[in-house]
Motif scaffolding. Sequence first.
Motif, short mmCIF file in Angstrom:
data_model
loop_
_atom_site.label_atom_id
_atom_site.label_comp_id
_atom_site.label_asym_id
_atom_site.label_seq_id
_atom_site.Cartn_x
_atom_site.Cartn_y
_atom_site.Cartn_z
N THR A 2 0.83 -1.19 0.00
CA THR A 2 0.00 0.00 0.00
C THR A 2 0.87 1.25 0.00
OG1 THR A 2 -0.09 0.17 2.42
CG2 THR A 2 -1.75 -1.24 1.34
N GLN A 26 -6.87 6.93 -1.41
CA GLN A 26 -7.66 5.71 -1.52
C GLN A 26 -7.64 5.12 -2.93
OE1 GLN A 26 -8.95 4.18 1.15
NE2 GLN A 26 -8.08 5.83 2.39
N HIS A 29 -2.53 3.12 -6.33
CA HIS A 29 -2.09 1.73 -6.29
C HIS A 29 -0.61 1.66 -6.65
CE1 HIS A 29 -3.03 2.00 -10.66
NE2 HIS A 29 -2.12 1.06 -10.80
N LYS A 31 2.74 -0.38 -8.08
CA LYS A 31 3.09 -1.42 -9.05
C LYS A 31 4.60 -1.54 -9.16
CE LYS A 31 2.32 -2.86 -13.85
NZ LYS A 31 1.63 -2.55 -15.12
#
Length: 237
Positions: A2, A26, A29, A31
Amino acid sequence: MTLHELEKEVPELLYYTKTMPEELRQLAHVKLHPSGSLIHQKDYALNYLGIVAKGENRVINEFENGKIYMIETNKAIDFIGEVTLLANMPKTSVTIEALTENTVIYLPRRESEQWVNTDIHILRKMAERTAFKLYRSSYNNGLKLYYPPVFLLADHLVRLYEQALTNTPGQKTASRPFTLQKTRERLGEELGMNIKTLDRAIRSMQKDGHFSLVKGKICFTHEEYLQMKNYLTTFKG
């Protein structure tokens, strides 16, 4: 992983994310891009703004004839797609390739634009990084037009050697020889030279004793590095 976990792992990241709205956090993301993979491709729609938390990548321009020109290399912490976003353009202008494993935070473009438009802190951080790259490019602009291939190769090797020393603090400068672990194709892309011109420059420098070739790879000692530095200084006059 996260965003919160990544901030704990890379504390410097907080200088970039500390004012991020909770709604955007929120949507973020994380990667991982393996070494050698494409992070960002030219002429693709920019749907996300990226923040590189870890790793090193190179920015290249691909042409229709298949030729590649390397523009620059960048290390974390950095942005992905910030020029396209700030220019208000729909598509990306460059391709970005991971040189090492890259950890990138992706944020939806629309929400990212709202953040940048209302938060002077993140706008300034983005502007600083963009200006730094422009400054670096402007500082060296014209080098390839006014200096011969041998000079460009020597200058590049000196920079790579000094970067290697910086990345390994405490290493003795007079230790084992430096070996360039790059293919001729990659070196040619970085220098903006075709292979024939690069090969001639390599043969000329080898003949003049600036380095040796070990199994086809450029290899030189600290003393030979100093010789190249002296050559560059003398050539500049």
